[in-house]
Design an enzyme around this catalytic site. Structure first.
Site, PDB file in Angstrom:
ATOM      1  N   ASP A  45     -52.557  54.003   3.936  1.00 43.13           N
ATOM      2  CA  ASP A  45     -52.285  53.320   5.241  1.00 43.13           C
ATOM      3  C   ASP A  45     -50.969  52.618   5.350  1.00 43.13           C
ATOM      4  O   ASP A  45     -50.805  51.763   4.449  1.00 43.13           O
ATOM      5  CB  ASP A  45     -53.539  52.091   5.336  1.00 43.13           C
ATOM      6  N   TYR A  50     -44.343  46.738   7.874  1.00 43.46           N
ATOM      7  CA  TYR A  50     -44.290  46.527   6.479  1.00 43.46           C
ATOM      8  C   TYR A  50     -43.091  46.613   5.573  1.00 43.46           C
ATOM      9  O   TYR A  50     -42.841  46.016   4.571  1.00 43.46           O
ATOM     10  CB  TYR A  50     -45.535  47.146   5.698  1.00 43.46           C
ATOM     11  N   LYS A  79     -48.623  52.460  12.151  1.00 42.09           N
ATOM     12  CA  LYS A  79     -48.729  51.608  13.349  1.00 42.09           C
ATOM     13  C   LYS A  79     -47.696  51.286  14.167  1.00 42.09           C
ATOM     14  O   LYS A  79     -46.618  50.881  13.548  1.00 42.09           O
ATOM     15  CB  LYS A  79     -49.284  50.094  12.847  1.00 42.09           C
ATOM     16  N   HIS A 112     -50.493  47.817  16.949  1.00 41.62           N
ATOM     17  CA  HIS A 112     -50.604  47.144  15.456  1.00 41.62           C
ATOM     18  C   HIS A 112     -51.617  45.778  15.932  1.00 41.62           C
ATOM     19  O   HIS A 112     -52.460  45.253  15.091  1.00 41.62           O
ATOM     20  CB  HIS A 112     -49.529  46.768  14.741  1.00 41.62           C
TER      21      HIS A 112
END
Ligand code: A2P
Length: 317
Positions: A45, A50, A79, A112
């Site tokens: 994932d 990030y 996302k 997201h």
């Protein structure tokens, strides 16, 4: 019964236990992905926000080059970040993620959060946000559907959507998300949302399944309970000779929900993956169901700004 996969309408299968990569720092995430896949993980994932997709891409390339796995054996989720919700910004955003991950397609691409930000903006003040009436998440969702037609994402879904927002999304667009990724763990069981999703053929993925203990301090509350130290969970773990993390992940699995525990430690990665083989009894499942506190670790407070568009009540409506 334990669930090894969640099956989609075209018979594609998402492994229930995936590797979370939020909070895996640059420098850590390369080794984390390599060791996870070598240990049997087939679901990773990711998300552009990030900030580590480039490094994950290098790890994937190495795994392919070393013939550890082929691309079609892996399930890769990413996302769409909130500053790319304008229809014209969606394709460049997924193309950037694909370039960073060094992939030609994603298995799953999620919106997201249901919150639009101005292009290139952070989330420091109300001025960074787009007006959600002028830029509704329904419009973004409609525009995302062409990613599937172009073969850039095999499946599409959302994240951090409440039942109310899912209903609005489906009513206004007639396009059902295939997955809703939300925070789920024994202290935040979200039973009504889970029933709604299951009744409507929407798969769920649980983020922060272990209570996200490594969140940065500004995202923590001083009074928060530590999930992995819960006495009931520890007792069940001892009775089954497994760990508390395995009890939590097994419970999520038996609810028919996938989970993406983050670990950069190979021993804990293996422990988490093996949780899909742990079976809780009816009375143990019952005891777990009684632990719900309606307690979010990811409160969403970072979306609430002075003179801003959202209250916490709006976000978790
Ligand atoms: P680490 O990465 O050092 O293993 P969440 O998935 O809910 O965000 O939780 C992630 C946190 O839980 C990280 O601090 C991670 O540390 C830790 N963690 C992951 N797996 C386990 C486990 N099996 N037992 C205890 N802690 C774990």
């Amino acid at each position: 019964m334990t669930n090894q996969y969640l099956t989609f309408s075209d018979n594609d299968k998402m492994p229930t236990l995936g590797l979370g990569t939020w909070k895996s720092k640059p420098g850590d995430v390369f080794g984390s992905v390599i060791s996870a896949v070598k240990s049997g993980y087939r679901h990773i994932d990711c998300a552009s926000i990030y900030g580590n997709e480039k490094e994950i891409g290098k790890a994937l390339q190495q795994l392919f080059a070393d013939s550890v796995v082929d691309r079609d054996e892996l399930w890769i989720t990413s996302k769409l970040w909130c500053d790319s919700f304008a229809p014209e910004d969606i394709e460049p955003a997924i193309q950037q993620t694909l370039a960073d991950l060094q992939l030609e397609y994603l298995d799953l691409y999620l919106m997201h959060w249901p919150i639009p930000l101005k292009k290139g903006h952070g989330m420091r003040s109300a001025d960074d946000f787009m007006d959600p009436v002028a830029q509704p998440f329904t419009l973004t969702w409609q525009a995302m559907s062409f990613l599937k037609e172009k073969g850039l994402a095999k499946h599409l879904g959302v994240s951090n959507f409440t039942e109310k927002k899912l209903k609005r999304l489906i009513e206004e667009t007639n396009l059902k998300p295939e997955v809703n990724q939300v925070e789920i763990h024994p202290y935040l069981q979200q039973t009504s949302l889970v029933s709604f999703c299951h009744d409507n053929g929407i798969h769920l993925t649980a983020y922060s399944p272990l209570g996200s203990g490594d969140r940065p301090d500004p995202l923590k509350q001083s009074d928060e309970p530590i999930l992995l130290e819960n006495k009931v969970i520890i007792e069940i773990a001892e009775s089954l000779s497994v760990t508390p993390a395995q009890v939590i992940l097994a419970w999520i699995n038996q609810l028919g929900i996938s989970a993406i525990p983050k670990s950069i430690n190979n021993e804990r990665q293996v422990e988490n993956l093996n949780a899909t083989r742990v079976l809780l009894s009816r009375s143990q499942l019952q005891a777990m169901s009684e632990l719900d506190l309606g307690r979010r670790y990811i409160t969403g407070e970072f979306w609430v700004k002075d003179q801003g568009y959202y209250t916490l009540g709006d976000i978790w409506d």
